[in-house]
Write a protein that holds these residues in place. Structure first.
Motif, PDB file in Angstrom:
ATOM      1  N   GLY A  59      35.213  81.516  20.478  1.00 29.97           N
ATOM      2  CA  GLY A  59      36.369  80.641  20.323  1.00 29.97           C
ATOM      3  C   GLY A  59      36.012  79.349  19.624  1.00 29.97           C
ATOM      4  N   LEU A  60      36.784  79.002  18.582  1.00 33.33           N
ATOM      5  CA  LEU A  60      36.527  77.800  17.791  1.00 33.33           C
ATOM      6  C   LEU A  60      37.828  77.059  17.527  1.00 33.33           C
ATOM      7  CD1 LEU A  60      34.160  79.417  15.137  1.00 33.33           C
ATOM      8  CD2 LEU A  60      33.441  77.911  16.985  1.00 33.33           C
ATOM      9  N   LEU A  61      37.706  75.831  17.081  1.00 35.36           N
ATOM     10  CA  LEU A  61      38.848  75.031  16.644  1.00 35.36           C
ATOM     11  C   LEU A  61      38.740  74.809  15.137  1.00 35.36           C
ATOM     12  CD1 LEU A  61      38.597  72.424  19.542  1.00 35.36           C
ATOM     13  CD2 LEU A  61      40.183  74.368  19.417  1.00 35.36           C
ATOM     14  N   ASP A  62      39.833  74.426  14.487  1.00 34.85           N
ATOM     15  CA  ASP A  62      39.845  74.106  13.055  1.00 34.85           C
ATOM     16  C   ASP A  62      39.529  75.312  12.183  1.00 34.85           C
ATOM     17  OD1 ASP A  62      40.418  71.473  13.709  1.00 34.85           O
ATOM     18  OD2 ASP A  62      38.312  70.880  13.712  1.00 34.85           O
ATOM     19  N   GLU A  63      40.504  76.156  11.979  1.00 38.54           N
ATOM     20  CA  GLU A  63      40.337  77.340  11.142  1.00 38.54           C
ATOM     21  C   GLU A  63      40.185  76.950   9.674  1.00 38.54           C
ATOM     22  OE1 GLU A  63      42.704  81.552  10.209  1.00 38.54           O
ATOM     23  OE2 GLU A  63      43.596  80.009  11.484  1.00 38.54           O
ATOM     24  N   PRO A  64      39.238  77.558   8.951  1.00 39.98           N
ATOM     25  CA  PRO A  64      39.082  77.245   7.524  1.00 39.98           C
ATOM     26  C   PRO A  64      40.317  77.675   6.729  1.00 39.98           C
ATOM     27  CG  PRO A  64      37.170  78.445   8.381  1.00 39.98           C
ATOM     28  CD  PRO A  64      38.231  78.528   9.428  1.00 39.98           C
ATOM     29  N   THR A  65      40.652  76.905   5.724  1.00 37.63           N
ATOM     30  CA  THR A  65      41.769  77.279   4.862  1.00 37.63           C
ATOM     31  C   THR A  65      41.333  78.278   3.799  1.00 37.63           C
ATOM     32  OG1 THR A  65      41.316  75.371   3.437  1.00 37.63           O
ATOM     33  CG2 THR A  65      42.916  75.069   5.208  1.00 37.63           C
ATOM     34  N   SER A  66      40.028  78.353   3.547  1.00 42.91           N
ATOM     35  CA  SER A  66      39.478  79.282   2.569  1.00 42.91           C
ATOM     36  C   SER A  66      38.012  79.497   2.912  1.00 42.91           C
ATOM     37  CB  SER A  66      39.605  78.716   1.153  1.00 42.91           C
ATOM     38  OG  SER A  66      38.766  79.416   0.244  1.00 42.91           O
ATOM     39  N   THR A 243      44.473  76.565  18.198  1.00 36.88           N
ATOM     40  CA  THR A 243      45.076  75.251  17.984  1.00 36.88           C
ATOM     41  C   THR A 243      45.213  74.503  19.302  1.00 36.88           C
ATOM     42  OG1 THR A 243      47.291  76.237  18.148  1.00 36.88           O
ATOM     43  CG2 THR A 243      46.340  76.018  15.941  1.00 36.88           C
ATOM     44  N   ASP A 244      45.048  75.222  20.413  1.00 37.79           N
ATOM     45  CA  ASP A 244      45.143  74.654  21.750  1.00 37.79           C
ATOM     46  C   ASP A 244      43.784  74.788  22.432  1.00 37.79           C
ATOM     47  OD1 ASP A 244      45.557  74.127  24.470  1.00 37.79           O
ATOM     48  OD2 ASP A 244      47.574  74.960  24.464  1.00 37.79           O
ATOM     49  N   GLU A 245      43.091  73.677  22.615  1.00 39.02           N
ATOM     50  CA  GLU A 245      41.752  73.710  23.193  1.00 39.02           C
ATOM     51  C   GLU A 245      41.755  74.228  24.628  1.00 39.02           C
ATOM     52  OE1 GLU A 245      37.815  70.802  23.583  1.00 39.02           O
ATOM     53  OE2 GLU A 245      39.793  69.941  23.188  1.00 39.02           O
ATOM     54  N   GLN A 246      42.804  73.882  25.392  1.00 34.05           N
ATOM     55  CA  GLN A 246      42.882  74.358  26.766  1.00 34.05           C
ATOM     56  C   GLN A 246      43.066  75.873  26.815  1.00 34.05           C
ATOM     57  OE1 GLN A 246      42.554  72.448  29.830  1.00 34.05           O
ATOM     58  NE2 GLN A 246      42.214  74.596  30.364  1.00 34.05           N
ATOM     59  N   LYS A 247      43.844  76.423  25.888  1.00 35.59           N
ATOM     60  CA  LYS A 247      44.025  77.879  25.828  1.00 35.59           C
ATOM     61  C   LYS A 247      42.692  78.557  25.524  1.00 35.59           C
ATOM     62  CE  LYS A 247      46.401  81.798  25.452  1.00 35.59           C
ATOM     63  NZ  LYS A 247      45.370  82.759  25.039  1.00 35.59           N
ATOM     64  N   MET A 248      41.914  77.974  24.639  1.00 38.85           N
ATOM     65  CA  MET A 248      40.593  78.520  24.334  1.00 38.85           C
ATOM     66  C   MET A 248      39.720  78.520  25.589  1.00 38.85           C
ATOM     67  SD  MET A 248      37.794  77.189  21.495  1.00 38.85           S
ATOM     68  CE  MET A 248      37.402  75.694  22.419  1.00 38.85           C
ATOM     69  N   ALA A 249      39.735  77.416  26.325  1.00 39.28           N
ATOM     70  CA  ALA A 249      38.947  77.331  27.553  1.00 39.28           C
ATOM     71  C   ALA A 249      39.417  78.355  28.579  1.00 39.28           C
ATOM     72  CB  ALA A 249      39.033  75.918  28.132  1.00 39.28           C
ATOM     73  N   ASP A 250      40.726  78.533  28.700  1.00 42.63           N
ATOM     74  CA  ASP A 250      41.266  79.509  29.657  1.00 42.63           C
ATOM     75  C   ASP A 250      40.857  80.930  29.290  1.00 42.63           C
ATOM     76  OD1 ASP A 250      42.450  77.450  31.044  1.00 42.63           O
ATOM     77  OD2 ASP A 250      44.443  77.730  30.149  1.00 42.63           O
ATOM     78  N   ASP A 251      40.825  81.227  27.989  1.00 40.52           N
ATOM     79  CA  ASP A 251      40.413  82.569  27.564  1.00 40.52           C
ATOM     80  C   ASP A 251      38.936  82.805  27.851  1.00 40.52           C
ATOM     81  OD1 ASP A 251      42.936  83.186  26.757  1.00 40.52           O
ATOM     82  OD2 ASP A 251      42.527  83.195  24.604  1.00 40.52           O
ATOM     83  N   LEU A 252      38.124  81.772  27.728  1.00 41.27           N
ATOM     84  CA  LEU A 252      36.710  81.917  28.076  1.00 41.27           C
ATOM     85  C   LEU A 252      36.562  82.169  29.571  1.00 41.27           C
ATOM     86  CD1 LEU A 252      33.716  81.782  27.205  1.00 41.27           C
ATOM     87  CD2 LEU A 252      33.802  79.318  27.673  1.00 41.27           C
ATOM     88  N   ILE A 267      37.375  68.929  28.692  1.00 37.39           N
ATOM     89  CA  ILE A 267      37.387  70.395  28.662  1.00 37.39           C
ATOM     90  C   ILE A 267      35.971  70.928  28.907  1.00 37.39           C
ATOM     91  CG2 ILE A 267      37.732  72.424  27.207  1.00 37.39           C
ATOM     92  CD1 ILE A 267      40.347  71.297  28.066  1.00 37.39           C
ATOM     93  N   ALA A 268      34.993  70.288  28.309  1.00 37.44           N
ATOM     94  CA  ALA A 268      33.607  70.702  28.521  1.00 37.44           C
ATOM     95  C   ALA A 268      33.232  70.584  29.993  1.00 37.44           C
ATOM     96  CB  ALA A 268      32.677  69.849  27.662  1.00 37.44           C
ATOM     97  N   GLU A 269      33.634  69.490  30.623  1.00 41.02           N
ATOM     98  CA  GLU A 269      33.336  69.296  32.040  1.00 41.02           C
ATOM     99  C   GLU A 269      34.011  70.358  32.900  1.00 41.02           C
ATOM    100  OE1 GLU A 269      31.556  67.167  35.253  1.00 41.02           O
ATOM    101  OE2 GLU A 269      31.231  67.167  33.086  1.00 41.02           O
ATOM    102  N   GLN A 270      35.218  70.709  32.520  1.00 34.83           N
ATOM    103  CA  GLN A 270      35.962  71.760  33.227  1.00 34.83           C
ATOM    104  C   GLN A 270      35.205  73.088  33.165  1.00 34.83           C
ATOM    105  OE1 GLN A 270      39.811  74.213  31.800  1.00 34.83           O
ATOM    106  NE2 GLN A 270      40.144  72.011  31.926  1.00 34.83           N
ATOM    107  N   LEU A 271      34.696  73.423  31.992  1.00 34.86           N
ATOM    108  CA  LEU A 271      33.966  74.680  31.833  1.00 34.86           C
ATOM    109  C   LEU A 271      32.608  74.635  32.535  1.00 34.86           C
ATOM    110  CD1 LEU A 271      34.824  75.358  28.074  1.00 34.86           C
ATOM    111  CD2 LEU A 271      35.641  76.649  30.065  1.00 34.86           C
ATOM    112  N   ALA A 272      32.006  73.445  32.589  1.00 31.98           N
ATOM    113  CA  ALA A 272      30.705  73.313  33.252  1.00 31.98           C
ATOM    114  C   ALA A 272      30.791  73.636  34.733  1.00 31.98           C
ATOM    115  CB  ALA A 272      30.158  71.899  33.052  1.00 31.98           C
TER     116      ALA A 272
END
Length: 511
Positions: A59-66, A243-252, A267-272
């Motif tokens: 899971g990542l943020l900021d999708e490349p445009t090309s 586009t939603d960092e919390q959704k990414m964390a929930d999927d992890l 969010i990092a602390e939540q996952l830790a």
């Protein structure tokens, strides 16, 4: 009866094995035909799946445009492709020194005008075609055809292959930034002979992975079975963009991802604190600092004012308290960049010294001014206001939205501002007299010119360290800390490297 049954089973078993083999070969042949219809990429994917290996969801943020590594300078493109899909002649090692890449070794003349790189044996692109000196020359000539001088590829008059395994650069004048430039995106080697290339959606590199599929919201990388080095244990890595960092964390947390790269500290602390997940943090290149405007009408045009302001700020305590801080930073060059030097002892917190230096100025010398910040950094900004006011200085907090903050700082419309910087060469802002800082120092400019006059990277790095020290000693701004890059992964994911993960994601190390 038992003996007969065993004899009967022994007679039947070879036929069963034969039929199974036929069935497997038939299935493989059918899949292979399908792969061939889809081209070499499809065949590589099939071979990779047959050879086995782990499949990872990241899971990542900021999708490349090309995906065009030649023209797209987005950080997300570098993160996904550099080192994974595309490689360079040289690279940086863990100590941020130049190390071998596609080139096993290199030489340079003492005048810094000629570099020769000797390629490793057995190099190929992901389609299996040889990666030789002529293809390196062809790739770099395509790069040089564009305006890449800002990437450090300046002063090059010729790039030539002497034979199948050596490439020579000829320069008109020394350029000590050449090697670090060749280790960066500007030096990415692409297959110059690819037929009808579509760089925006496909890959033409030599790295341990290749782009197998691109969809909105995802990039699928598969193992390059032609890779010249140690092949990764991972057969497939699908990069999923959120586009939603919390959704990414929930999927992890739900097990839908094997790994994710959160950006925010909360969010990092939540996952830790999530069972089954390991959080690692490493150095990024993001720098948080109190920018001091040195324009003539600003109180920070005076070197002594800048210096006593730094004494008043408890940067060490701030770096220890801020969740996003990896380490204190006290100069314009961060820990993972060539030229960094530990300067944390230069302006250790000393309010008494700051106040003593303050009283050299008349009582009415300082007019009320504001410390500019955005809402995200309000709490830290208030801490800075309180520490500066204790000198005393007539400062108050002004909070604006992020866009306004950026616009005003870039144009120099501020007195001091809490900002983040994240560009490998943003330290040059203290050389060019830009409106952003309004900072001009002839000795600093002379030192930077001396840095660029070096003919060897090691000497360049040493002179850059001197530049770093001079800018910090002059208190051109008040640096606070370098931020963390985070990587959160399921417990069974091994080989995670969090250092510079927002710039280069080392997928080949994962298992």
């Amino acid at each position: 009866m038992t003996e007969h049954g065993n004899r009967h089973a022994r007679k039947i078993r070879p036929w069963i094995v034969f039929l199974v083999i036929v069935a497997v070969l038939g299935a493989a042949a059918g899949v292979g035909i399908t792969a061939l219809r889809g081209g070499n990429s499809g065949l590589n994917a099939v071979v990779g799946s047959l050879r086995g290996g782990r499949k990872l969801e990241v899971g990542l943020l900021d999708e490349p445009t090309s995906l065009d590594i030649r023209s797209n300078s987005e950080r997300s493109v570098q993160q996904a492709l550099m080192g994974n899909v595309y490689e360079t002649l040289v690279t940086f090692n863990d100590e941020q020194a130049i190390a071998s890449g596609l080139a096993a070794r290199w030489t340079q003349t003492t005048d810094g005008l000629r570099y020769t790189f000797f390629l490793r044996n057995g190099l190929t692109f992901s389609d299996g075609t040889p990666l030789d000196a002529s293809s390196v020359v062809g790739s770099l000539q395509q790069t040089l055809a564009g305006d890449r001088t800002n990437d450090g590829l300046s002063n090059i008059t010729a790039v030539e292959n002497n034979d199948a395994r050596s490439v020579t650069f000829t320069l008109s004048s020394p350029n000590p930034r050449l090697l670090p430039a060749l280790a960066s995106q500007a030096g990415a080697i692409v297959n110059p002979n690819a037929k009808d290339p579509d760089f925006a959606h496909h890959s033409y590199g030599s790295g341990p992975f290749m782009v197998n599929a691109v969809q909105p919201g995802s990039i699928e990388l598969t193992r390059n079975e032609h890779y010249w080095g140690d092949k990764p244990k991972t057969s497939q890595a699908t990069l999923r963009y959120y586009t939603d960092e919390q959704k990414m964390a929930d999927d992890l947390k739900a097990g839908k991802l094997n790994m994710a790269l959160p950006r925010s500290a909360h969010i990092a602390e939540q996952l830790a604190h999530t069972s089954g997940i390991t959080l690692q943090d490493g150095f990024s290149t993001r720098k948080t600092l109190l920018a001091l405007n040195s324009k003539s009408e600003s109180p920070f045009s005076d070197e002594q004012v800048r210096q006593f302001t730094r004494y008043a700020i408890d940067a060490r305590q701030i770096a220890n308290a801020e969740p996003a801080a990896k380490a204190q930073l006290s100069g314009p060059i961060s820990q993972m960049q060539p030229g960094y030097v530990d300067l944390d002892n230069l302006f250790q917190h000393d309010l008494g010294k700051a106040s003593s230096m303050r009283w050299y100025f008349a009582a009415d010398y300082f007019k009320p001014f504001t410390l500019l910040a955005d809402e995200t950094h309000r709490e830290l900004a208030q801490t800075l206001v309180d520490q500066i006011a204790a000198i005393p200085m007539p400062v108050s907090l002004e909070v604006v939205d992020s866009a306004t903050l950026n616009s005003r700082v870039q144009s120099g419309d501020y007195t001091c501002a809490l900002i983040e910087m994240d560009d490998p060469h943003d330290y040059t802002r203290f050389v060019d007299g830009s409106a952003m800082f309004g900072y001009v120092n002839g000795s600093v400019q002379q030192q930077y010119r001396k840095t660029l006059e070096q003919t060897d990277f090691k000497d360049y790095r040493e002179q850059l360290r001197q530049f770093d020290r001079m800018v910090s000693e002059d208190a051109a701004s008040a640096w606070l800390y370098t931020s963390k890059d985070y990587v959160a992964a399921q417990h069974d994911v091994q080989g995670v490297d969090a250092n510079l993960a927002s710039s280069r994601l080392a997928l080949a190390r994962l298992s």
